[in-house]
Design a protein around this motif. Sequence first.
Motif, PDB file in Angstrom:
ATOM      1  N   GLN A 265      -2.259 -18.555  -6.873  1.00 41.21           N
ATOM      2  CA  GLN A 265      -1.337 -17.514  -6.434  1.00 41.21           C
ATOM      3  C   GLN A 265      -2.065 -16.183  -6.319  1.00 41.21           C
ATOM      4  OE1 GLN A 265       2.012 -17.552  -5.638  1.00 41.21           O
ATOM      5  NE2 GLN A 265       1.900 -19.780  -5.678  1.00 41.21           N
ATOM      6  N   VAL A 266      -1.611 -15.391  -5.363  1.00 43.99           N
ATOM      7  CA  VAL A 266      -2.148 -14.043  -5.155  1.00 43.99           C
ATOM      8  C   VAL A 266      -0.975 -13.069  -5.174  1.00 43.99           C
ATOM      9  CG1 VAL A 266      -3.314 -12.510  -3.540  1.00 43.99           C
ATOM     10  CG2 VAL A 266      -4.126 -14.863  -3.845  1.00 43.99           C
ATOM     11  N   GLN A 267      -1.133 -11.994  -5.898  1.00 48.66           N
ATOM     12  CA  GLN A 267      -0.111 -10.949  -5.945  1.00 48.66           C
ATOM     13  C   GLN A 267      -0.628  -9.729  -5.190  1.00 48.66           C
ATOM     14  OE1 GLN A 267      -1.217 -12.408  -9.120  1.00 48.66           O
ATOM     15  NE2 GLN A 267       0.239 -14.010  -8.544  1.00 48.66           N
ATOM     16  N   LEU A 268       0.266  -9.115  -4.447  1.00 44.78           N
ATOM     17  CA  LEU A 268      -0.079  -7.934  -3.647  1.00 44.78           C
ATOM     18  C   LEU A 268       0.835  -6.790  -4.027  1.00 44.78           C
ATOM     19  CD1 LEU A 268      -0.360  -9.753  -0.196  1.00 44.78           C
ATOM     20  CD2 LEU A 268      -2.248  -9.089  -1.683  1.00 44.78           C
ATOM     21  N   VAL A 269       0.256  -5.646  -4.283  1.00 51.61           N
ATOM     22  CA  VAL A 269       1.036  -4.458  -4.621  1.00 51.61           C
ATOM     23  C   VAL A 269       0.674  -3.351  -3.642  1.00 51.61           C
ATOM     24  CG1 VAL A 269       1.572  -2.747  -6.372  1.00 51.61           C
ATOM     25  CG2 VAL A 269       1.138  -5.120  -7.041  1.00 51.61           C
ATOM     26  N   GLU A 270       1.678  -2.930  -2.869  1.00 52.05           N
ATOM     27  CA  GLU A 270       1.472  -1.890  -1.858  1.00 52.05           C
ATOM     28  C   GLU A 270       1.908  -0.533  -2.406  1.00 52.05           C
ATOM     29  OE1 GLU A 270       3.071  -5.122   1.366  1.00 52.05           O
ATOM     30  OE2 GLU A 270       4.132  -4.243  -0.321  1.00 52.05           O
ATOM     31  N   SER A 271       1.320   0.505  -1.868  1.00 49.91           N
ATOM     32  CA  SER A 271       1.708   1.866  -2.223  1.00 49.91           C
ATOM     33  C   SER A 271       1.325   2.799  -1.085  1.00 49.91           C
ATOM     34  CB  SER A 271       1.037   2.301  -3.524  1.00 49.91           C
ATOM     35  OG  SER A 271      -0.374   2.274  -3.388  1.00 49.91           O
ATOM     36  N   GLY A 272       1.892   4.009  -1.123  1.00 47.89           N
ATOM     37  CA  GLY A 272       1.497   5.032  -0.172  1.00 47.89           C
ATOM     38  C   GLY A 272       2.500   5.339   0.915  1.00 47.89           C
ATOM     39  N   GLY A 273       3.591   4.600   0.979  1.00 49.37           N
ATOM     40  CA  GLY A 273       4.593   4.896   1.991  1.00 49.37           C
ATOM     41  C   GLY A 273       5.355   6.166   1.666  1.00 49.37           C
ATOM     42  N   GLY A 274       6.187   6.590   2.606  1.00 46.09           N
ATOM     43  CA  GLY A 274       6.987   7.775   2.368  1.00 46.09           C
ATOM     44  C   GLY A 274       7.496   8.368   3.657  1.00 46.09           C
ATOM     45  N   LEU A 275       7.975   9.601   3.541  1.00 45.13           N
ATOM     46  CA  LEU A 275       8.514  10.341   4.677  1.00 45.13           C
ATOM     47  C   LEU A 275       7.464  11.335   5.152  1.00 45.13           C
ATOM     48  CD1 LEU A 275      10.867  11.291   6.519  1.00 45.13           C
ATOM     49  CD2 LEU A 275      11.538  12.820   4.633  1.00 45.13           C
ATOM     50  N   VAL A 276       7.209  11.338   6.451  1.00 47.82           N
ATOM     51  CA  VAL A 276       6.220  12.246   7.027  1.00 47.82           C
ATOM     52  C   VAL A 276       6.738  12.743   8.367  1.00 47.82           C
ATOM     53  CG1 VAL A 276       4.938  10.378   8.158  1.00 47.82           C
ATOM     54  CG2 VAL A 276       3.768  12.514   7.592  1.00 47.82           C
ATOM     55  N   GLN A 277       6.350  13.950   8.718  1.00 46.49           N
ATOM     56  CA  GLN A 277       6.758  14.512  10.005  1.00 46.49           C
ATOM     57  C   GLN A 277       5.921  13.928  11.141  1.00 46.49           C
ATOM     58  OE1 GLN A 277       6.546  18.784   9.674  1.00 46.49           O
ATOM     59  NE2 GLN A 277       8.571  18.914   8.721  1.00 46.49           N
ATOM     60  N   PRO A 278       6.470  13.924  12.342  1.00 48.23           N
ATOM     61  CA  PRO A 278       5.669  13.472  13.492  1.00 48.23           C
ATOM     62  C   PRO A 278       4.362  14.246  13.587  1.00 48.23           C
ATOM     63  CG  PRO A 278       7.961  13.690  14.123  1.00 48.23           C
ATOM     64  CD  PRO A 278       7.847  14.243  12.719  1.00 48.23           C
ATOM     65  N   GLY A 279       3.290  13.507  13.857  1.00 48.11           N
ATOM     66  CA  GLY A 279       1.962  14.106  13.902  1.00 48.11           C
ATOM     67  C   GLY A 279       1.247  14.083  12.568  1.00 48.11           C
ATOM     68  N   GLY A 280       1.948  13.724  11.519  1.00 45.47           N
ATOM     69  CA  GLY A 280       1.363  13.698  10.191  1.00 45.47           C
ATOM     70  C   GLY A 280       0.576  12.433   9.914  1.00 45.47           C
ATOM     71  N   SER A 281       0.102  12.331   8.683  1.00 47.43           N
ATOM     72  CA  SER A 281      -0.737  11.200   8.276  1.00 47.43           C
ATOM     73  C   SER A 281      -0.232  10.606   6.968  1.00 47.43           C
ATOM     74  CB  SER A 281      -2.187  11.655   8.087  1.00 47.43           C
ATOM     75  OG  SER A 281      -2.745  12.156   9.280  1.00 47.43           O
ATOM     76  N   LEU A 282      -0.516   9.333   6.808  1.00 48.39           N
ATOM     77  CA  LEU A 282      -0.259   8.622   5.557  1.00 48.39           C
ATOM     78  C   LEU A 282      -1.373   7.607   5.345  1.00 48.39           C
ATOM     79  CD1 LEU A 282       3.562   7.695   5.521  1.00 48.39           C
ATOM     80  CD2 LEU A 282       2.388   9.262   3.960  1.00 48.39           C
ATOM     81  N   ARG A 283      -1.631   7.304   4.097  1.00 48.02           N
ATOM     82  CA  ARG A 283      -2.598   6.262   3.759  1.00 48.02           C
ATOM     83  C   ARG A 283      -1.915   5.231   2.876  1.00 48.02           C
ATOM     84  NH1 ARG A 283      -7.719   6.183  -0.311  1.00 48.02           N
ATOM     85  NH2 ARG A 283      -9.142   4.877   0.895  1.00 48.02           N
ATOM     86  N   LEU A 284      -1.849   4.013   3.364  1.00 51.42           N
ATOM     87  CA  LEU A 284      -1.293   2.917   2.591  1.00 51.42           C
ATOM     88  C   LEU A 284      -2.400   2.170   1.868  1.00 51.42           C
ATOM     89  CD1 LEU A 284       1.219   1.413   5.211  1.00 51.42           C
ATOM     90  CD2 LEU A 284       1.555   3.318   3.631  1.00 51.42           C
ATOM     91  N   SER A 285      -2.051   1.668   0.685  1.00 53.25           N
ATOM     92  CA  SER A 285      -2.988   0.859  -0.093  1.00 53.25           C
ATOM     93  C   SER A 285      -2.325  -0.445  -0.487  1.00 53.25           C
ATOM     94  CB  SER A 285      -3.422   1.597  -1.364  1.00 53.25           C
ATOM     95  OG  SER A 285      -4.067   2.807  -1.070  1.00 53.25           O
ATOM     96  N   CYS A 286      -3.120  -1.485  -0.600  1.00 57.35           N
ATOM     97  CA  CYS A 286      -2.621  -2.784  -1.036  1.00 57.35           C
ATOM     98  C   CYS A 286      -3.672  -3.414  -1.936  1.00 57.35           C
ATOM     99  CB  CYS A 286      -2.328  -3.682   0.153  1.00 57.35           C
ATOM    100  SG  CYS A 286      -1.895  -5.386  -0.298  1.00 57.35           S
ATOM    101  N   ALA A 287      -3.306  -3.605  -3.203  1.00 54.76           N
ATOM    102  CA  ALA A 287      -4.215  -4.198  -4.172  1.00 54.76           C
ATOM    103  C   ALA A 287      -3.840  -5.652  -4.404  1.00 54.76           C
ATOM    104  CB  ALA A 287      -4.161  -3.424  -5.482  1.00 54.76           C
ATOM    105  N   ALA A 288      -4.823  -6.516  -4.278  1.00 48.29           N
ATOM    106  CA  ALA A 288      -4.619  -7.949  -4.492  1.00 48.29           C
ATOM    107  C   ALA A 288      -5.138  -8.365  -5.862  1.00 48.29           C
ATOM    108  CB  ALA A 288      -5.321  -8.751  -3.402  1.00 48.29           C
TER     109      ALA A 288
END
Length: 116
Positions: free
Chosen positions: A1-24
Amino acid sequence: QVQLVESGGGLVQPGGSLRLSCAASGSITSINRMGWYRQAPGKQRELVATITSGGSTNYADSGKGRFTISRDNAKNTVYLQMNSLKPEDTAVYYCKYDQDAIRSYWGQGTQVTVSS
């Protein structure tokens, strides 16, 4: 089995940036592929980008030039840097781990909302 945990989502204005992470964690193999998919309300889940353990990448046309996928094999973590975000990028973003042609695992998803 592999577990995945995501993070980094949210609310951002158009033109903005976000960085998502996923640790296995769990039964990680040295050869694998990880990637990001997204699902907007009322739509099917679609590919965003994938990256192999050797570093080969694949992007959907919607993210080319704006999104960059990368990974840290020592940390079993994949990242998605999203720049110049648009309202149509709003979706739940899911991390996927492909162990081989048969076995795949999904994360729980992280919400990305692009709105002013």
